[in-house]
Design an enzyme around this catalytic site. Structure first.
Site, PDB file in Angstrom:
ATOM      1  N   CYS A  48       0.856  -1.182   0.000  1.00  0.00           N
ATOM      2  CA  CYS A  48       0.000   0.000   0.000  1.00  0.00           C
ATOM      3  C   CYS A  48       0.897   1.238   0.000  1.00  0.00           C
ATOM      4  O   CYS A  48       1.784   1.371   0.842  1.00  0.00           O
ATOM      5  CB  CYS A  48      -0.901  -0.003   1.229  1.00  0.00           C
ATOM      6  SG  CYS A  48      -1.919   1.483   1.397  1.00  0.00           S
ATOM      7  N   CYS A  51       0.347   3.255   3.549  1.00  0.00           N
ATOM      8  CA  CYS A  51       0.810   2.791   4.863  1.00  0.00           C
ATOM      9  C   CYS A  51       1.917   1.735   4.810  1.00  0.00           C
ATOM     10  O   CYS A  51       2.472   1.375   5.839  1.00  0.00           O
ATOM     11  CB  CYS A  51      -0.365   2.262   5.684  1.00  0.00           C
ATOM     12  SG  CYS A  51      -1.024   0.672   5.107  1.00  0.00           S
ATOM     13  N   CYS A  97      -7.289  -0.972   1.282  1.00  0.00           N
ATOM     14  CA  CYS A  97      -6.253  -1.508   2.160  1.00  0.00           C
ATOM     15  C   CYS A  97      -6.905  -1.811   3.503  1.00  0.00           C
ATOM     16  O   CYS A  97      -7.508  -0.931   4.115  1.00  0.00           O
ATOM     17  CB  CYS A  97      -5.115  -0.497   2.328  1.00  0.00           C
ATOM     18  SG  CYS A  97      -3.886  -1.013   3.562  1.00  0.00           S
ATOM     19  N   CYS A 120      -8.398  -5.188  -9.768  1.00  0.00           N
ATOM     20  CA  CYS A 120      -7.941  -4.173 -10.714  1.00  0.00           C
ATOM     21  C   CYS A 120      -7.492  -2.973  -9.875  1.00  0.00           C
ATOM     22  O   CYS A 120      -8.312  -2.257  -9.304  1.00  0.00           O
ATOM     23  CB  CYS A 120      -9.101  -3.816 -11.641  1.00  0.00           C
ATOM     24  SG  CYS A 120      -8.655  -2.720 -12.972  1.00  0.00           S
TER      25      CYS A 120
END
Length: 133
Positions: A48, A51, A97, A120
């Site tokens: 991510c 984070c 996330c 996607c």
């Protein structure tokens, strides 16, 4: 839905580029075939961009022909949360996330075996950690 790692809007704006902020925090989308990872083939993990949480393995990445990085499953069952998205006159599954709640992209039921799913994902939502030899 509650997320473990949250920041204020000002903190997100300070930590992310304007494009990342637009996509990750405002649920935007990058244009197809423009992101840095849609045609990326190195071995490793996709994290991510907000984070740093590990989200996808390159082993689950495939060429969907859509112009966005596509994966048939997350790195583990806790990595990606899903939420119903009814924006733009469609009903889709939004991929978030699981750790910080940032928008990653969407999940579609037209992927390859073994899951039949296509995550996607926007390149701007990701960073990449190359596999160490």
């Amino acid at each position: 839905m509650r997320f473990d790692k949250t920041r204020t809007d000002a903190e997100w704006r300070a930590e992310l580029s304007p494009e990342q902020y637009r996509i990750l925090r405002e649920h935007g989308t990058e244009r197809a075939f423009t992101g840095q990872y849609w045609d990326h083939h190195e071995q490793g993990e996709y994290l991510c961009a907000a984070c740093g949480e590990a989200l996808f393995s390159s082993a689950a990445k495939f060429d969907s022909g859509t112009g966005w990085p596509s994966f048939y499953r997350p790195l583990n069952t806790d990595a990606v949360a899903e939420k119903t998205d009814t924006s733009h006159g469609m009903v889709r599954a939004e991929a978030l996330c699981h750790h910080c709640g940032s928008h990653l992209g969407h999940v579609f039921p037209d992927g390859p075996a073994p899951t039949g799913l296509r995550y996607c994902i926007n390149s701007a939502s990701l960073t990449f950690q190359k596999k160490q030899d």
